[in-house]
Design a protein around this motif. Structure first.
Motif, PDB file in Angstrom:
ATOM      1  N   LYS A 378       0.847  -1.191   0.000  1.00  0.00           N
ATOM      2  CA  LYS A 378       0.000   0.000   0.000  1.00  0.00           C
ATOM      3  C   LYS A 378       0.881   1.239   0.000  1.00  0.00           C
ATOM      4  CE  LYS A 378      -4.193  -1.838   2.138  1.00  0.00           C
ATOM      5  NZ  LYS A 378      -5.175  -1.714   3.255  1.00  0.00           N
ATOM      6  N   GLY A 379       0.643   2.124  -0.956  1.00  0.00           N
ATOM      7  CA  GLY A 379       1.468   3.322  -1.087  1.00  0.00           C
ATOM      8  C   GLY A 379       2.475   3.224  -2.206  1.00  0.00           C
ATOM      9  N   GLY A 380       2.684   2.032  -2.750  1.00  0.00           N
ATOM     10  CA  GLY A 380       3.538   1.918  -3.928  1.00  0.00           C
ATOM     11  C   GLY A 380       4.667   0.939  -3.818  1.00  0.00           C
ATOM     12  N   ASP A 381       5.632   1.178  -2.924  1.00  0.00           N
ATOM     13  CA  ASP A 381       6.799   0.311  -2.832  1.00  0.00           C
ATOM     14  C   ASP A 381       6.488  -0.947  -2.037  1.00  0.00           C
ATOM     15  OD1 ASP A 381       8.466   2.067  -4.225  1.00  0.00           O
ATOM     16  OD2 ASP A 381       8.842   3.246  -2.409  1.00  0.00           O
ATOM     17  N   LEU A 382       7.368  -1.927  -2.161  1.00  0.00           N
ATOM     18  CA  LEU A 382       7.288  -3.142  -1.356  1.00  0.00           C
ATOM     19  C   LEU A 382       7.982  -2.887  -0.020  1.00  0.00           C
ATOM     20  CD1 LEU A 382       6.759  -6.208  -0.967  1.00  0.00           C
ATOM     21  CD2 LEU A 382       8.968  -6.614  -2.102  1.00  0.00           C
ATOM     22  N   SER A 383       7.196  -2.988   1.075  1.00  0.00           N
ATOM     23  CA  SER A 383       7.752  -2.792   2.416  1.00  0.00           C
ATOM     24  C   SER A 383       7.822  -4.135   3.114  1.00  0.00           C
ATOM     25  CB  SER A 383       6.874  -1.830   3.226  1.00  0.00           C
ATOM     26  OG  SER A 383       6.714  -0.610   2.537  1.00  0.00           O
ATOM     27  N   ILE A 384       8.938  -4.393   3.778  1.00  0.00           N
ATOM     28  CA  ILE A 384       9.163  -5.684   4.431  1.00  0.00           C
ATOM     29  C   ILE A 384       9.663  -5.433   5.846  1.00  0.00           C
ATOM     30  CG2 ILE A 384      10.390  -7.895   4.312  1.00  0.00           C
ATOM     31  CD1 ILE A 384      10.926  -7.214   1.303  1.00  0.00           C
ATOM     32  N   ILE A 385       9.096  -6.125   6.843  1.00  0.00           N
ATOM     33  CA  ILE A 385       9.616  -6.018   8.209  1.00  0.00           C
ATOM     34  C   ILE A 385       9.944  -7.405   8.737  1.00  0.00           C
ATOM     35  CG2 ILE A 385       8.448  -3.879   8.861  1.00  0.00           C
ATOM     36  CD1 ILE A 385       6.380  -5.695  10.347  1.00  0.00           C
ATOM     37  N   THR A 416       1.613  -1.446   7.328  1.00  0.00           N
ATOM     38  CA  THR A 416       0.676  -0.949   6.326  1.00  0.00           C
ATOM     39  C   THR A 416       1.216   0.385   5.821  1.00  0.00           C
ATOM     40  OG1 THR A 416      -1.651  -0.487   5.836  1.00  0.00           O
ATOM     41  CG2 THR A 416      -0.825   0.255   7.981  1.00  0.00           C
ATOM     42  N   GLY A 417       0.471   1.078   4.981  1.00  0.00           N
ATOM     43  CA  GLY A 417       0.989   2.332   4.452  1.00  0.00           C
ATOM     44  C   GLY A 417      -0.008   3.070   3.595  1.00  0.00           C
ATOM     45  N   ASP A 418       0.358   4.279   3.215  1.00  0.00           N
ATOM     46  CA  ASP A 418      -0.393   5.062   2.233  1.00  0.00           C
ATOM     47  C   ASP A 418       0.629   5.769   1.345  1.00  0.00           C
ATOM     48  OD1 ASP A 418       0.558   7.235   3.725  1.00  0.00           O
ATOM     49  OD2 ASP A 418      -1.356   7.551   4.769  1.00  0.00           O
ATOM     50  N   ASP A 419       0.191   6.782   0.594  1.00  0.00           N
ATOM     51  CA  ASP A 419       1.105   7.422  -0.360  1.00  0.00           C
ATOM     52  C   ASP A 419       2.242   8.167   0.326  1.00  0.00           C
ATOM     53  OD1 ASP A 419      -0.446   6.461  -2.390  1.00  0.00           O
ATOM     54  OD2 ASP A 419      -1.577   8.319  -2.688  1.00  0.00           O
ATOM     55  N   ASN A 420       2.034   8.581   1.581  1.00  0.00           N
ATOM     56  CA  ASN A 420       3.027   9.416   2.252  1.00  0.00           C
ATOM     57  C   ASN A 420       3.848   8.690   3.314  1.00  0.00           C
ATOM     58  OD1 ASN A 420       2.180  11.825   0.853  1.00  0.00           O
ATOM     59  ND2 ASN A 420       0.373  11.846   2.187  1.00  0.00           N
ATOM     60  N   TYR A 421       3.236   7.697   3.970  1.00  0.00           N
ATOM     61  CA  TYR A 421       3.892   7.084   5.120  1.00  0.00           C
ATOM     62  C   TYR A 421       3.786   5.562   5.107  1.00  0.00           C
ATOM     63  CZ  TYR A 421       3.542  11.854   6.991  1.00  0.00           C
ATOM     64  OH  TYR A 421       3.631  13.197   7.169  1.00  0.00           O
ATOM     65  N   GLN A 436       9.343  10.043   1.935  1.00  0.00           N
ATOM     66  CA  GLN A 436      10.231  10.937   1.212  1.00  0.00           C
ATOM     67  C   GLN A 436      11.619  11.022   1.853  1.00  0.00           C
ATOM     68  OE1 GLN A 436       8.555  14.786   0.482  1.00  0.00           O
ATOM     69  NE2 GLN A 436      10.254  15.476  -0.784  1.00  0.00           N
ATOM     70  N   ASN A 437      11.687  11.284   3.143  1.00  0.00           N
ATOM     71  CA  ASN A 437      13.006  11.438   3.770  1.00  0.00           C
ATOM     72  C   ASN A 437      13.425  10.223   4.603  1.00  0.00           C
ATOM     73  OD1 ASN A 437      11.624  11.649   6.247  1.00  0.00           O
ATOM     74  ND2 ASN A 437      11.444  13.890   6.020  1.00  0.00           N
ATOM     75  N   LYS A 438      12.543   9.181   4.646  1.00  0.00           N
ATOM     76  CA  LYS A 438      12.835   7.901   5.322  1.00  0.00           C
ATOM     77  C   LYS A 438      13.091   8.063   6.827  1.00  0.00           C
ATOM     78  CE  LYS A 438      12.794   5.814   1.290  1.00  0.00           C
ATOM     79  NZ  LYS A 438      12.531   6.963   0.396  1.00  0.00           N
ATOM     80  N   THR A 439      12.514   9.106   7.453  1.00  0.00           N
ATOM     81  CA  THR A 439      12.660   9.291   8.889  1.00  0.00           C
ATOM     82  C   THR A 439      11.593   8.517   9.648  1.00  0.00           C
ATOM     83  OG1 THR A 439      11.309  11.290   8.769  1.00  0.00           O
ATOM     84  CG2 THR A 439      13.713  11.561   8.666  1.00  0.00           C
ATOM     85  N   MET A 455      -3.712  -3.853  12.061  1.00  0.00           N
ATOM     86  CA  MET A 455      -3.597  -2.401  11.941  1.00  0.00           C
ATOM     87  C   MET A 455      -3.747  -2.013  10.484  1.00  0.00           C
ATOM     88  SD  MET A 455      -0.304   0.073  12.610  1.00  0.00           S
ATOM     89  CE  MET A 455       0.572  -0.735  11.270  1.00  0.00           C
ATOM     90  N   ASP A 456      -4.391  -0.858  10.242  1.00  0.00           N
ATOM     91  CA  ASP A 456      -4.444  -0.300   8.900  1.00  0.00           C
ATOM     92  C   ASP A 456      -4.605   1.208   9.025  1.00  0.00           C
ATOM     93  OD1 ASP A 456      -4.334  -0.219   6.165  1.00  0.00           O
ATOM     94  OD2 ASP A 456      -6.071  -1.493   5.826  1.00  0.00           O
ATOM     95  N   THR A 457      -4.456   1.903   7.912  1.00  0.00           N
ATOM     96  CA  THR A 457      -4.576   3.353   7.903  1.00  0.00           C
ATOM     97  C   THR A 457      -5.575   3.785   6.850  1.00  0.00           C
ATOM     98  OG1 THR A 457      -3.366   5.435   7.694  1.00  0.00           O
ATOM     99  CG2 THR A 457      -2.659   3.611   6.293  1.00  0.00           C
ATOM    100  N   PHE A 458      -6.247   4.931   7.136  1.00  0.00           N
ATOM    101  CA  PHE A 458      -7.173   5.503   6.164  1.00  0.00           C
ATOM    102  C   PHE A 458      -7.246   7.007   6.404  1.00  0.00           C
ATOM    103  CE2 PHE A 458     -11.412   6.559   4.454  1.00  0.00           C
ATOM    104  CZ  PHE A 458     -11.272   6.031   3.175  1.00  0.00           C
ATOM    105  N   LEU A 459      -6.965   7.779   5.344  1.00  0.00           N
ATOM    106  CA  LEU A 459      -6.956   9.244   5.396  1.00  0.00           C
ATOM    107  C   LEU A 459      -6.014   9.765   6.485  1.00  0.00           C
ATOM    108  CD1 LEU A 459     -10.777   9.997   4.903  1.00  0.00           C
ATOM    109  CD2 LEU A 459      -8.960   9.965   3.178  1.00  0.00           C
ATOM    110  N   GLY A 460      -4.894   9.066   6.674  1.00  0.00           N
ATOM    111  CA  GLY A 460      -3.895   9.483   7.645  1.00  0.00           C
ATOM    112  C   GLY A 460      -4.160   9.010   9.056  1.00  0.00           C
ATOM    113  N   ASN A 461      -5.375   8.537   9.335  1.00  0.00           N
ATOM    114  CA  ASN A 461      -5.704   8.017  10.660  1.00  0.00           C
ATOM    115  C   ASN A 461      -5.257   6.559  10.766  1.00  0.00           C
ATOM    116  OD1 ASN A 461      -7.069  10.500  11.188  1.00  0.00           O
ATOM    117  ND2 ASN A 461      -8.882   9.694  10.127  1.00  0.00           N
ATOM    118  N   VAL A 462      -4.991   6.136  12.001  1.00  0.00           N
ATOM    119  CA  VAL A 462      -4.530   4.769  12.230  1.00  0.00           C
ATOM    120  C   VAL A 462      -5.591   4.007  13.031  1.00  0.00           C
ATOM    121  CG1 VAL A 462      -2.761   3.318  13.298  1.00  0.00           C
ATOM    122  CG2 VAL A 462      -2.113   5.469  12.187  1.00  0.00           C
TER     123      VAL A 462
END
Length: 602
Positions: A378-385, A416-421, A436-439, A455-462
Motif C-alpha cells: 500500500k502506497g507503492g513500494d514493497l515494504s518488508i519487516i 501498512t501504508g499510504d502514499d506518504n507514510y 520521502q526522507n525515510k525518517t 492495523m491499517d490506515t485511512f486518510l492518515g488516521n490509524v
C-alpha cells in the motif's frame, strides 16, 4: 428418479493403424473406431482427441434433440483427417426415447422379448439419425463397423439367445479378442424403467389382551380326629385378609406388566414406523443428490461449469433436507458424508493454480533482515519487516532495496501504508516512516496494552485492532477514540483491513463489515471450505474484492464486496506462506515465506 441402465463394454486391443473405444457417461453412449494407412501419428492419441470433441459438442447442447445431436456429431466428423476412416455410433436416451446418430458404417441391434433385430445401420461417409421408444428390459448392442462385420446379425442372434447383459458380453468378448484387427468395439446396454414409489406406512395392528387372574384352588385336607386348642378368630381373620391382599396384588401386578408390555410394543412399533419413514425420505433425498454428484464428477474434465451446476444442485438438495434428521443420526451422517465429498469437488473446481510465479526478494540480499514477518505494498513500494523491527523499502518489480531502517522498537508485528507514510505496529508502539526522507517517528504509545491483532490506515488516521474493539487514532495528534459504536462485541478478531469501511476477520472465519463504526450485514456465499483460524484479510479503497490469506490451508481466497465467493489460489507449491498483499490494478499478488517474496499474476 432416473431410469436404470445396465451396461458392459467390449473393446478390441488397438493396433498401429487401428483404434477403437467404447465410452459412456451420464446418458451418452459412444462407440468409435479409427483406421489410418500410415502410423506416423499415434492413432490412439488422435482417437482420444476425437472422442473428447464428441463429448464437448454433446454436452454443450442446450437442448438434446435428434437434430441437435446429429449436428454435434457432424461438427466432430468435419474435423477428422481425410486419411482417416471412421465408424462412430452415438446413442442417448431422453426419458424413454432412444436417439441414435451414425457417422460412417456402424449399427445398433435391439433385443426385445427374446427377438433381436437391427434398428440402426450407418453408411460409409454419411451421417444418419434414428429414433424410437424403448420398452422395459430392452437390450441394445451399439457396434462399430468392425464389430458388426466380425459378428453379423444372424450370428449375433444365436450368441445372445436367452442371455442378459453381462452374459452377452462374456459370450461375445472371446470372439472379438480372437484375431482382432483393432477396430472392434461395442456397448451392451440394458434399459430398465424405474417405477415411482409411494411412501407406505405399515398399519399398526394392536394385539387383543384378555385380562385373566389365576384361579386359587384349595385342596381338601382330611384332619385326624384329635383335639385342638382353641383358635383365635381374630388371627384367622388376619390370615384371610392377607391371602386376599396377596391375590389382589398378583392381579394388579399382572395388569401393570401387561399394560407396560402393550405400551412398549406400541412405542417400538412407532419407532419402527418412524425409521421406515426416515429411510424412505432419506432415499428420496440421497438418491437424486448422489446422481447429481456422480453427474458432476463425470463432467469435471468435460465441462466445469456444468459440473459445478450439478454439484451445487446436489449440495442444495442435501442442505435443505439435513435439518429434518436428528443430529448425529445415521441419516444425518450419510448426508454429511456426501456433503463433504461435494464440497471437496467444488473446492477443486474453483481452485486456480499459481501462474507466472516470480521471485522478487530474498533475505540474502539484505544486511539487516534475516526472517520476514510481514509485507505490504500500500502506497507503492514493497515494504518488508522482520520481528526485530527492521524495515526494508524495496521495488515491487525487482526487489531492489532502496532503504534499510532499524526502528527504535522491538517485536514488530504488522505493517501498512499510504502514499506518504509507512506504519509499523510493534508490541508497545506504532511507528510512522516518512516515504520521502525515510525518517522514523513513534506516533502512538501502546504501553500496558496487549492482544493487538491488526492495523491499517485511512486518510492518515490509524486503526488498531485489539481482542475487544477497534481503536482509532486521529491525525495529526493521534488522539485515541473507539471506532465501533452500539456496544459491538468482537469474537476473537485476528485481522483488519480498510477501504473506507473496516473489515474484520475473526478466528472462526467470519468476516464482519463496519461503516462509520456501525456494523453492516455481510455474509459469505459460495465458499465451500471454512476459512482457517490463522488468516489475514486485505483490501483497499479502489479494490473490487476482499482477499484472505488462509495460512492453515495455504490458499488465497477472493470474495467480492457483496460476499460472493470468486476464486482461490493454491499456494502449497510455493512453501509455507506467512504474509501477502495484493495489487489489484496490475493483477498481481505478492506472498512471502520467512526468507523470500514471490509475485504471481491473476
Amino acid at each position: 428418479m432416473k431410469d436404470n441402465i445396465l451396461l458392459s463394454k467390449i473393446v478390441a486391443n488397438s493396433s498401429i493403424t487401428c483404434w477403437a473405444q467404447a465410452y459412456s457417461t451420464l446418458n451418452l453412449y459412444v462407440v468409435i473406431s479409427l483406421e489410418k494407412e500410415s502410423s506416423e501419428e499415434s492413432i490412439a492419441s488422435y482417437g482420444k482427441i476425437i472422442l473428447e470433441k464428441i463429448q464437448r459438442e454433446f454436452f454443450a447442447l442446450e437442448e438434446k434433440n435428434l437434430k441437435n445431436v446429429k449436428s454435434a456429431v457432424t461438427k466432430t466428423v468435419e474435423g477428422i483427417n481425410a486419411d482417416t476412416s471412421y465408424s462412430i455410433v452415438l446413442a442417448t436416451i431422453i426419458n424413454n426415447t432412444l436417439y441414435i446418430v451414425t457417422a460412417g458404417e456402424g449399427a445398433v441391434a435391439l433385443k426385445r422379448k427374446g427377438k433381436i433385430g437391427i434398428v440402426a445401420q450407418g453408411s460409409k461417409m454419411q451421417i444418419l439419425s434414428f429414433s424410437g421408444n424403448l420398452e422395459n428390459s430392452d437390450i441394445l448392442i451399439i457396434e462399430t463397423h468392425g464389430f458388426f462385420k466380425k459378428i453379423p446379425h444372424a450370428r449375433l442372434s444365436e450368441l445372445t439367445d436367452n442371455l442378459r447383459t453381462l452374459e452377452i458380453s462374456e459370450n461375445l468378448a472371446p470372439i472379438i479378442h480372437g484375431g482382432s484387427i483393432g477396430n472392434e468395439a461395442a456397448i451392451v446396454l440394458e434399459y430398465q424403467k424405474t417405477t415411482s414409489f409411494e411412501t407406505r406406512q405399515d398399519s399398526l395392528e394392536s394385539e387383543s389382551f384378555q385380562k385373566t387372574s389365576p384361579e386359587v384352588q384349595l385342596r381338601k385336607i382330611a384332619f385326624p380326629k384329635i383335639s385342638f386348642p382353641k383358635i383365635n378368630i381374630q388371627s384367622l381373620e388376619k390370615i384371610f385378609r392377607l391371602a386376599v391382599f396377596k391375590r389382589k396384588t398378583v392381579i394388579v401386578t399382572a395388569i401393570v406388566v401387561l399394560s407396560l408390555l402393550f405400551i412398549v410394543g406400541i412405542a417400538f412399533e412407532r419407532t419402527k414406523q418412524e425409521q421406515k419413514k426416515n429411510a424412505v425420505f432419506l432415499e428420496s433425498v440421497l438418491s437424486p443428490a448422489q446422481n447429481k454428484y456422480n453427474d458432476g464428477v463425470a463432467l469435471l474434465n468435460v465441462n466445469k461449469n456444468l459440473a459445478e451446476d450439478n454439484l451445487q444442485s446436489a449440495k442444495q438438495l442435501l442442505e435443505a433436507s439435513k435439518a429434518k434428521f436428528k443430529e448425529g443420526s445415521v441419516e444425518s451422517q450419510k448426508i454429511e458424508g456426501l456433503l463433504l465429498q461435494i464440497n471437496e469437488k467444488l473446492n477443486g473446481i474453483r481452485t486456480t493454480s499459481v501462474k507466472d510465479q516470480k521471485l522478487v526478494f530474498d533475505v540474502k540480499s539484505s544486511s539487516k533482515i534475516k526472517q520476514i514477518e510481514q509485507i505490504n505494498i500500500k502506497g507503492g513500494d514493497l515494504s518488508i519487516i522482520d520481528s526485530n523491527a527492521n524495515l526494508i523499502i524495496a521495488s515491487k518489480d525487482d526487489g531492489k532495496i532502496g532503504k534499510e531502517i532499524a526502528l527504535d522498537a522491538e517485536n514488530s508485528k504488522k505493517i501498512t501504508g499510504d502514499d506518504n507514510y509507512i506504519f509499523v505496529l510493534t508490541d508497545s508502539t506504532v511507528h510512522r516512516i516518512d516515504r520521502q526522507n525515510k525518517t522514523d517517528k513513534k506516533i502512538i504509545d501502546l504501553t500496558g496494552n496487549s492482544g493487538y491483532g491488526g492495523m491499517d490506515t485511512f486518510l492518515g488516521n490509524v486503526y488498531v485492532l485489539n481482542n475487544k474493539t477497534v481503536e482509532k487514532y486521529t491525525d495529526p495528534n493521534f488522539k485515541q477514540s473507539s471506532y465501533l459504536i452500539n456496544e459491538v462485541s468482537l469474537d476473537n478478531p485476528v485481522s483488519l483491513s480498510i477501504d473506507g469501511s473496516v473489515w474484520i476477520l475473526e478466528a472462526s472465519g467470519k468476516i464482519r463489515k463496519f461503516t462509520k463504526g456501525a456494523e453492516e450485514t455481510f455474509s459469505i456465499m459460495g465458499l465451500t471450505k471454512k476459512i482457517g483460524k490463522n488468516s489475514i484479510i486485505y483490501t483497499d479503497i479502489d479494490f473490487g474484492s476482499i482477499y484472505v490469506l488462509d495460512k492453515d490451508n495455504q490458499a488465497i481466497i477472493s470474495i467480492d464486496k457483496k460476499g460472493q465467493y470468486q476464486n482461490q489460489w493454491d499456494l502449497r507449491s510455493m512453501g509455507k506462506i506467512n504474509s501477502f498483499c495484493v495489487d489489484e490494478k496490475n493483477k498481481k499478488i505478492f506472498v512471502s515465506t520467512t526468507t523470500q517474496v514471490f509475485s504471481f499474476s491473476f
